[in-house]
Design an enzyme around this catalytic site. Structure first.
Site, mmCIF file in Angstrom:
data_model
loop_
_atom_site.group_PDB
_atom_site.id
_atom_site.type_symbol
_atom_site.label_atom_id
_atom_site.label_comp_id
_atom_site.label_asym_id
_atom_site.label_seq_id
_atom_site.Cartn_x
_atom_site.Cartn_y
_atom_site.Cartn_z
ATOM 1 N NE ARG A 96 -4.355 -0.117 2.399
ATOM 2 C CZ ARG A 96 -5.346 -1.015 2.443
ATOM 3 N NH1 ARG A 96 -5.100 -2.281 2.252
ATOM 4 N NH2 ARG A 96 -6.569 -0.620 2.644
ATOM 5 N NE ARG A 135 -16.932 -2.223 2.558
ATOM 6 C CZ ARG A 135 -15.651 -2.217 2.190
ATOM 7 N NH1 ARG A 135 -15.241 -3.027 1.245
ATOM 8 N NH2 ARG A 135 -14.790 -1.405 2.751
ATOM 9 N NE ARG A 152 -10.956 2.079 4.913
ATOM 10 C CZ ARG A 152 -12.079 1.494 4.524
ATOM 11 N NH1 ARG A 152 -13.238 2.076 4.735
ATOM 12 N NH2 ARG A 152 -12.046 0.340 3.915
#
Ligand code: AMP
Length: 210
Positions: A96, A135, A152
């Site tokens: 990441r 979600r 995020r």
């Protein structure tokens, strides 16, 4: 040309949160007969199981921040050292950032291994935010709140998206349009991998490849 053309399937799947990379990653891994390894899932399992690792990372994951590289890279090295990952793997959510890219490269090089493809799942920002909100309602994930989602995505854009340039430079990136139905996107991924000579020919076990 390579001796192990059929047995090697080392993939990364990279995309913003809400791109569907978790779902698609599992399908690709199943078809190639390799384990799908999601660092986010490993952290969540440890948090819900109340393990020592879970306690260390809980507040970080809940804030949507990145767990320190030291911890994450060690976890991935351990997992990739297990026998089921010897012939290949699909990593979802790792690497990441640049440090993790370098760590993975060192680890694979030390084993004489290399990545076969980096699947980039592209979805526009608005679409990923809309999916994450959906979600949040369905799954109630504690890191799917409005504020944490923004954090995020910002981390993705700042730290994760740039790693694709590194892999692009190595000719490894398979860019997939992530907008469409689940089946449409899956079909695009398999077609793009096949075009690179990577066919989902796994027919052992449950014969999942279609
Ligand atoms: P994900 O399910 O991939 O969105 O991951 C959920 C959370 O786990 C992230 O927001 C981070 O807090 C943590 N995490 C997952 N993968 C990594 C990684 N490669 N490096 C650091 N933190 C990670």
């Amino acid at each position: 040309m390579t001796a192990s053309a059929n047995s090697s399937a080392r993939f990364l799947i990279v995309g913003p949160q809400g791109s569907g990379k978790g779902t698609q990653g599992v399908l690709v891994a199943e078809a190639f007969g390799v384990p799908s390894i999601s660092t986010g899932d490993v952290f969540r399992e440890n948090i819900s199981g109340g393990t020592e690792l879970g306690k260390r990372v809980q507040s970080i994951v809940e804030a949507g921040d990145l767990v320190p590289d030291e911890l994450t890279c060690e976890l991935v090295r351990d997992r990739l050292s297990q026998s089921d990952a010897a012939g290949g793997f699909l990593l979802d959510g790792f690497p990441r950032n640049r440090g993790q890219v370098d760590d993975l490269a060192d680890f694979l090089a030390s084993r004489g291994e290399a990545l076969d493809a980096v699947i980039e799942l592209s979805v526009p920002r608005d679409e990923s935010i809309a999916r994450l909100r959906g979600r949040a309602i369905e799954q109630g994930r504690t890191d799917d709140t409005e504020e944490v989602i923004a954090n995020r995505l910002a981390i993705y854009e700042r730290e994760t998206a740039p790693i694709l340039d590194v892999y692009r430079g190595q000719g490894l990136v398979v860019d997939i349009d992530g907008v469409g139905t689940l089946d449409e996107v899956t079909a695009r991924i398999f077609a793009a991998l096949a075009a690179r000579g990577l066919s989902a020919s796994h027919d052992g076990g449950n014969g999942a490849a279609a």
